[in-house]
Design a protein around this motif. Structure first.
Motif, mmCIF file in Angstrom:
data_model
loop_
_atom_site.group_PDB
_atom_site.id
_atom_site.type_symbol
_atom_site.label_atom_id
_atom_site.label_comp_id
_atom_site.label_asym_id
_atom_site.label_seq_id
_atom_site.Cartn_x
_atom_site.Cartn_y
_atom_site.Cartn_z
ATOM 1 N N THR A 121 0.840 -1.187 0.000
ATOM 2 C CA THR A 121 0.000 0.000 0.000
ATOM 3 C C THR A 121 0.881 1.245 0.000
ATOM 4 O OG1 THR A 121 -0.150 0.206 2.410
ATOM 5 C CG2 THR A 121 -1.742 -1.246 1.347
ATOM 6 N N LYS A 135 0.822 6.660 2.892
ATOM 7 C CA LYS A 135 -0.317 7.280 3.575
ATOM 8 C C LYS A 135 -1.308 6.231 4.065
ATOM 9 C CE LYS A 135 -4.054 10.620 3.153
ATOM 10 N NZ LYS A 135 -5.006 9.697 3.836
ATOM 11 N N ASP A 136 -1.651 5.269 3.205
ATOM 12 C CA ASP A 136 -2.593 4.224 3.624
ATOM 13 C C ASP A 136 -2.025 3.395 4.766
ATOM 14 O OD1 ASP A 136 -4.422 5.045 1.774
ATOM 15 O OD2 ASP A 136 -3.939 3.493 0.296
ATOM 16 N N TYR A 137 -0.735 3.086 4.673
ATOM 17 C CA TYR A 137 -0.116 2.335 5.765
ATOM 18 C C TYR A 137 -0.135 3.137 7.061
ATOM 19 C CZ TYR A 137 3.458 0.533 8.866
ATOM 20 O OH TYR A 137 4.120 0.087 9.978
ATOM 21 N N ASN A 138 0.213 4.413 6.972
ATOM 22 C CA ASN A 138 0.249 5.267 8.157
ATOM 23 C C ASN A 138 -1.128 5.361 8.803
ATOM 24 O OD1 ASN A 138 1.767 7.231 9.850
ATOM 25 N ND2 ASN A 138 0.260 8.670 9.018
ATOM 26 N N ASP A 139 -2.171 5.562 7.994
ATOM 27 C CA ASP A 139 -3.537 5.653 8.529
ATOM 28 C C ASP A 139 -3.944 4.346 9.200
ATOM 29 O OD1 ASP A 139 -3.654 8.202 7.536
ATOM 30 O OD2 ASP A 139 -4.870 7.682 5.776
ATOM 31 N N TRP A 140 -3.618 3.241 8.559
ATOM 32 C CA TRP A 140 -3.950 1.933 9.120
ATOM 33 C C TRP A 140 -3.206 1.665 10.427
ATOM 34 C CZ3 TRP A 140 -0.299 -2.086 9.562
ATOM 35 C CH2 TRP A 140 -0.801 -3.335 9.962
ATOM 36 N N LEU A 179 -1.932 3.821 12.601
ATOM 37 C CA LEU A 179 -2.430 4.673 13.692
ATOM 38 C C LEU A 179 -3.806 4.232 14.159
ATOM 39 C CD1 LEU A 179 -1.267 8.195 12.479
ATOM 40 C CD2 LEU A 179 -0.327 6.858 14.365
ATOM 41 N N ALA A 180 -4.655 3.838 13.232
ATOM 42 C CA ALA A 180 -6.009 3.406 13.598
ATOM 43 C C ALA A 180 -5.987 2.171 14.491
ATOM 44 C CB ALA A 180 -6.820 3.136 12.331
ATOM 45 N N GLN A 224 -4.727 9.267 15.619
ATOM 46 C CA GLN A 224 -5.495 10.137 14.730
ATOM 47 C C GLN A 224 -4.764 10.261 13.390
ATOM 48 O OE1 GLN A 224 -8.521 11.296 15.653
ATOM 49 N NE2 GLN A 224 -8.216 10.120 17.534
#
Length: 220
Positions: A204, A207-212, A214-215, A220
Motif C-alpha cells: 500500500t 499514507k494508507d499504511y500510516n492511517d492503518w 495509527l487506527a 489520529q
C-alpha cells in the motif's frame, strides 16, 4: 544447553554434531515496556540475545557449513520486525536488526553454498516466550502519562482478533519448510495477522499504511 551469549558454549554445541545441515537461530527474548523508563542495561541485554547471540552462532556455523559445501541457516524473526507495535520499541529494534542482517547475509553466504532464510511469525499465544515477555514487563515502571496507552495496548493484546494466529506447531512447520526449500525464497510468514501486516506495509501507499497503523492503536 546452548547459551548464545557465550562463545565457548556455542563452539561446544556445534562440535557435538560433527556435521551441520541446518542451523536454526531460535533463541530470543521479548520485552513489553515504555522506552522512556527502560534501563539501557535491559536494552543491551535484549540485543545480546536477539541480535549479537544470533550473529555469534551464525559466524561460528558459517565456516563449518562452507567447508561441507553448503547448508541452511534459518533465523526466526517476528512480525514486529516488519510492523512495530506500541510498547515493543526495543524488541522491534532487535527484530529489525535480524531482518536487515539476514537479508544482507544471504548474498555473502551464497558464495559458500549456504542458503539463508527468515521465518516471520505473528503473535503466538500460549508459549513460554509470551509468558516470560509478560513477566519482564513487570520490572519496568510505567512513567506518569503513559498509563492510558499501556492499558489500551494490553487490553487489545488480550482480546481475540479476527485473524487465525500462528501456533508453535505452524511455526515449526514453517521452519521445516524453509529447511527443505531449495528455492531462493527468503521470507516465510506464519499467521494471518502478520500476513495482513506485510500486505499493508509492502503493498500500500505510505499514507494508507500510516492511517492503518495509527487506527490500530486509536491514533489520529
Amino acid at each position: 544447553m546452548l547459551d548464545v551469549t557465550d562463545p565457548d558454549s556455542i563452539q561446544a554445541a556445534l562440535a557435538r554434531f560433527g556435521r551441520l545441515d541446518c542451523v536454526v537461530n531460535n533463541a530470543g527474548a521479548g520485552l513489553f515496556s515504555v522506552f522512556e523508563s527502560t534501563p539501557m542495561a535491559t536494552v543491551r541485554a535484549l540485543f545480546e540475545t536477539n541480535v549479537f547471540g544470533m550473529m555469534q552462532v551464525t559466524q561460528a556455523a558459517l565456516p563449518i557449513l562452507g567447508a561441507q559445501g553448503g547448508g541452511r541457516l534459518i533465523a526466526i524473526s517476528s512480525g514486529a520486525g516488519i510492523v512495530p507495535e506500541p510498547l515493543l520499541s526495543v524488541y522491534s529494534a532487535t527484530k529489525f536488526a535480524v531482518e536487515g542482517f539476514t537479508e544482507s547475509l544471504r548474498y555473502e553466504a551464497a558464495a559458500r553454498g549456504v542458503s539463508v532464510k527468515l521465518v516471520e511469525p505473528g503473535l503466538v499465544r500460549g508459549t513460554n516466550f509470551l509468558a516470560r515477555t509478560a513477566e519482564s514487563a513487570q520490572a519496568v515502571p510505567v512513567p506518569a502519562g503513559y498509563e492510558p496507552l499501556v492499558r489500551q495496548v494490553m487490553g487489545a493484546f488480550e482480546q481475540e482478533g479476527p485473524y487465525r494466529l500462528a501456533t508453535a506447531q505452524t511455526v515449526a512447520e514453517a521452519v521445516v519448510a524453509a529447511a527443505e526449500d531449495d528455492s531462493t525464497q527468503l521470507r516465510y510468514l506464519v499467521g494471518e495477522d502478520v500476513e495482513n501486516s506485510v500486505r499493508m506495509r509492502r503493498e500500500t501507499s505510505e499514507k494508507d499504511y500510516n492511517d492503518w497503523a495509527l487506527a490500530r492503536v486509536g491514533g489520529q
